[in-house]
Scaffold this active site. Structure first.
Site, short mmCIF file in Angstrom:
data_model
loop_
_atom_site.label_atom_id
_atom_site.label_comp_id
_atom_site.label_asym_id
_atom_site.label_seq_id
_atom_site.Cartn_x
_atom_site.Cartn_y
_atom_site.Cartn_z
N GLU A 175 -3.91 0.65 -0.47
CA GLU A 175 -3.41 0.12 -1.74
C GLU A 175 -4.58 0.22 -2.71
O GLU A 175 -5.31 -0.75 -2.93
CB GLU A 175 -2.91 -1.31 -1.58
CG GLU A 175 -1.67 -1.44 -0.71
CD GLU A 175 -1.21 -2.88 -0.54
OE1 GLU A 175 0.02 -3.10 -0.51
OE2 GLU A 175 -2.07 -3.78 -0.42
N GLU A 201 5.23 -3.23 9.09
CA GLU A 201 4.63 -2.55 7.93
C GLU A 201 3.17 -2.23 8.24
O GLU A 201 2.43 -3.08 8.74
CB GLU A 201 4.72 -3.43 6.70
CG GLU A 201 4.05 -2.85 5.46
CD GLU A 201 4.18 -3.76 4.23
OE1 GLU A 201 3.34 -3.64 3.33
OE2 GLU A 201 5.12 -4.59 4.20
#
Length: 596
Positions: A155, A150
Site C-alpha cells: 500500500e 487478505e
C-alpha cells in the site's frame, strides 16, 4: 523425437525453406536464473515453478478473459469508475481525477483478476506509483468486511500530505487479515526500501520514481514472504489458517486518515504527470512436482529471408542459454550467441543462416560465480571528495564521492571523463567477466537534442589509465546514443548498431531516470570468437533495449585479457550536446562478477 534422461531433454524436428533443410535441436538442463529482480525464488527440493497464464500478463492489450473492474467504493471521497483504468502502450493504468464539489470527488478505479489463486505460489508485478497522497495497492483478497482472507503486498504512498511522515515514500506496508465473523487477526511487516542491499539500484528510490518489482511468496496456510526488487522484504506468519483462494487486485484510493498518509491534495488530481499509477507486467507462478526434466518446447522454427527464427517456451524463468551451431553433430563447439528466457520462460531468437546445412542447439550457459563484489560509495569504504585513488578506482579529475554518510554516490559533470576499476581482469577460455552499473544522468529539464548525443560509455580496455576512450576506439564497449531531433536512444558499438539490441523509441532519456547498464564479456579461443553482451534498462520508464551481442574484439584487448589483465571502465562522453539538458552522470552502485 523426444529423449528423456536425468539431466537432458532433446527435442528435434526438421524445417525447410529456400531449399534448405535443417534440424533444430534443443538441449536444456539446470538453467541459471540471472535477472536481478524478476522471477520467483528458488523452488523447494523436488518442486519447480511454472507460470500461471491466467495471472500473467505483459499488458499489450486489455484482456477481459483475465481482468475485470469491480467498482465497489471505499468511504468518501472515493468514487470508483470504469473509465479511470485501462491498458495503453503496454501498461495497465489507474488514474485519479477530480469531480470538483462532489462528496465523492476522488474519481479512481480498480482492476481484479477473474480467477483466484492459493498457496503455494509466487506473484510479482512491476509497478510505479502515482505521486499523490493515496494508496497504490497490489493485494490478494476473498470475502467481505466480516469474513475474509487478505494479503496486502503493498500500500504505497509516495507523497503523503502529512509531510511529517518522511518514511512513507519508502515503506512497502505489507500486511494480512484473516477475519472470521467480524473477529480480525491482523499483522504487518513494513519494509523500508532504504534497507535493500547496497548494490541494489532501487535502494531508497521512491515509489513514483521508477518501476519497482513487488512480490509475494505465499508459502503455506500460515506464511507469506514478501519481496522487493529481488530481495526479501518482510514476512508474515499467521495464527489462523488462510483457507480461501484469493483474487489479485490493484486499486488507487485516498482517505483523510494518518494511517494512509493524509488525504490527497485536490489540485494534484488535475496534473496528468503525477495522478496515474502504472503496472508494466504481472507474473504468477505455481509449484508443481519436478520430474527432473525441463518442459522446454520449441513453438516454431522458420526461415525468412536467409534467417532462422526460433521461438522457445517453457524454460526456467529468466534462464540463460547458449545457442550453438555445427555442421557436424559430433562437435558442438561453435557458440553463436547467449540468449535469455523471459521471466515467464519465453525467448524468440533470430539468426542469419551461414551454411546450407547447419544444426542448432540451445545449451545451458555453464556460468558459476567465482567472485562477486558490490560498490555503493558509502562511508564504510569511501569518504566525500575525489574518487580517484579511493579503493580500486583510477578516475579523471572530475569524479567525486558525495553523500557517503547516507546513500553514497560517485558523480561527475565533466565531459569525456573516465572511471576505471583498477582490478586487472584475466580470463581463460570460457570464463566470463561482468559488471552492472546502476546510475542516473544529471541535469535540468530534458530537451530533444539538436545533434547526436553520446551520453555514457562502458566496457573493458587494455590499461588502467583513466584517459577518456574514443567512441570508435579499440575498447570492447558500448555507448548510449540519443538520436538527433528524436526522443529515441539506443546502445551502439562505436557508431554501429548492436545485434539484437533494440532502440527505445518515443521516450525521453530524462535526468534522474534510474538506469541499469549491464556488460558481460566471455573469452573465446581467439579475439575473433570472443564476444560480449550489453543491455540498458530504464527503470523509471520500464523500457529496455534487451541484450545485444558483439562478436569479435580487438586483438590488443584479447592479449590483455589473456595476459596481465584488461580493466573495466565507464565514462561520460558529451551528455550536454545538442542542448539536451543533460550535464553529467551519478553512479549509485557497481556490481562486478567473474564466472566460469
Amino acid at each position: 523425437m523426444t529423449t528423456d534422461s536425468k539431466h537432458t531433454v532433446v527435442k528435434s524436428y526438421a524445417i525447410s525453406a529456400i531449399s534448405l533443410v535443417s534440424i533444430v535441436s534443443i538441449i536444456i538442463s539446470g538453467l541459471l536464473s540471472e535477472e536481478a529482480w524478476a522471477g520467483p525464488p528458488p523452488a523447494p527440493s523436488g518442486k519447480k515453478w511454472v507460470a500461471v497464464p491466467a495471472l500473467t500478463d505483459e499488458f499489450d492489450q486489455w484482456d477481459p478473459t483475465k481482468w475485470h473492474k469491480p467498482l465497489w467504493n471505499y468511504p468518501e471521497p472515493v468514487m470508483m469508475l470504469a473509465e479511470n483504468s485501462g491498458v495503453t502502450d503496454g501498461k495497465l493504468w489507474i488514474k485519479a481525477t477530480l469531480d470538483d464539489g462532489a462528496d465523492r470527488w476522488f474519481e479512481t478505479s480498480r482492476v481484479m483478476s477473474n480467477v483466484r489463486t492459493k498457496f503455494p505460489m509466487y506473484i510479482e508485478c512491476s509497478m510505479k506509483a502515482a505521486h499523490i497522497s493515496a494508496f497504490n495497492t497490489f493485494w490478494l483478497n476473498n470475502g467481505d468486511i466480516s469474513n475474509r482472507d487478505e494479503i496486502d503486498i503493498c500500500e504505497n504512498n509516495s507523497k503523503p500530505s502529512i509531510t511529517s511522515q518522511t518514511s512513507r515514500p519508502f515503506t512497502m506496508y505489507s500486511q494480512y487479515f484473516v477475519v472470521v465473523d467480524d473477529d480480525t487477526e491482523r499483522n504487518a511487516d513494513n519494509f523500508d526500501s532504504r534497507n535493500l542491499s547496497p548494490g541494489n539500484g532501487l535502494r531508497g528510490v521512491k515509489w513514483n520514481e521508477a518501476y519497482q518489482t513487488l512480490g509475494a511468496w505465499w508459502i503455506d496456510k500460515n506464511t507469506v514472504q514478501f519481496y522487493l526488487n529481488g530481495e526479501p522484504s518482510g514476512r508474515i506468519e499467521t495464527t489462523r489458517d488462510f483457507t480461501l483462494d484469493q483474487n489479485v487486485i490493484w486499486d488507487l484510493w485516498t482517505i483523510d486518515e494518518p494511517w494512509l498518509g493524509g488525504i490527497a491534495i485536490q489540485s494534484d488530481l488535475l496534473d496528468d504527470s503525477i495522478n496515474t499509477m502504472y503496472v508494466d507486467w504481472i507474473h504468477t507462478y505455481e509449484l508443481v512436482d519436478d520430474t527432473g526434466t525441463p518442459d522446454l518446447d520449441v513453438l516454431s522454427g522458420t526461415f525468412e529471408s536467409d534467417q532462422l527464427i526460433m521461438e522457445v517456451a517453457g524454460g526456467q524463468p529468466s534462464g540463460m542459454l547458449n545457442l550453438l551451431s555445427s555442421t557436424d553433430l559430433s562437435n558442438w563447439g561453435t557458440e553463436q550467441a547467449r540468449v535469455r528466457l523471459s521471466p515467464v520462460g519465453l525467448v524468440t531468437f533470430t539468426r542469419d543462416l551461414v551454411h546450407p546445412r547447419e544444426f542448432y542447439q540451445f545449451a545451458p550457459s555453464a556460468l558459476t560465480p567465482l567472485t562477486t563484489s558490490s560498490v555503493d560509495f558509502t562511508n564504510l569504504d569511501y569518504s566525500d571528495g575525489s574518487l580517484d585513488g579511493q579503493q580500486d578506482w583510477q578516475t579523471g579529475a572530475g569524479w567525486s564521492v558525495t553523500d557517503s554518510a547516507n546513500q553514497g554516490k560517485a558523480t561527475t559533470s565533466d565531459n569525456f571523463s573516465a572511471a576505471v576499476i583498477n582490478q586487472p581482469i584475466s580470463l581463460t577460455v570460457g570464463q566470463t567477466y561482468s559488471f552492472k552499473v546502476n546510475f542516473q544522468l544529471t541535469g535540468s529539464t530534458y530537451s530533444t537534442p539538436t545533434e547526436f548525443v553520446y551520453a555514457f560509455q562502458g566496457g573493458v580496455k587494455e590499461d588502467n589509465i583513466p584517459n577518456s576512450v574514443n567512441i570508435d576506439s579499440s575498447a570492447a564497449d558500448a555507448n548510449i546514443q540519443i538520436i538527433q531531433d528524436a526522443d529515441t536512444y539506443r546502445l551502439l558499438n562505436g557508431f554501429a548498431a548492436i545485434d539484437q539490441a533494440s532502440s527505445i523509441q518515443g521516450m525521453s532519456l530524462d535526468a534522474g531516470d534510474y538506469l541499469v547498464y549491464d556488460f558481460e564479456i566471455t573469452l573465446g579461443d581467439d579475439a575473433a570468437s570472443t564476444s560480449y553482451t550489453v543491455r540498458l534498462q530504464n527503470l523509471t520508464d520500464a523500457s529496455d533495449t534487451g541484450w545485444g551481442r558483439v562478436t569479435g574484439i580487438d586483438p590488443s584487448i584479447y592479449s590483455a585479457l589473456t595476459g596481465t589483465g584488461a580493466y573495466a571502465f565507464f565514462q561520460t562522453v558529451n551528455p550536454s550536446a545538442g542542448v539536451s539538458g543533460l550535464t553529467g552522470v551519478e553512479i549509485n552502485s557497481v556490481i562486478t562478477s567473474r564466472w566460469e
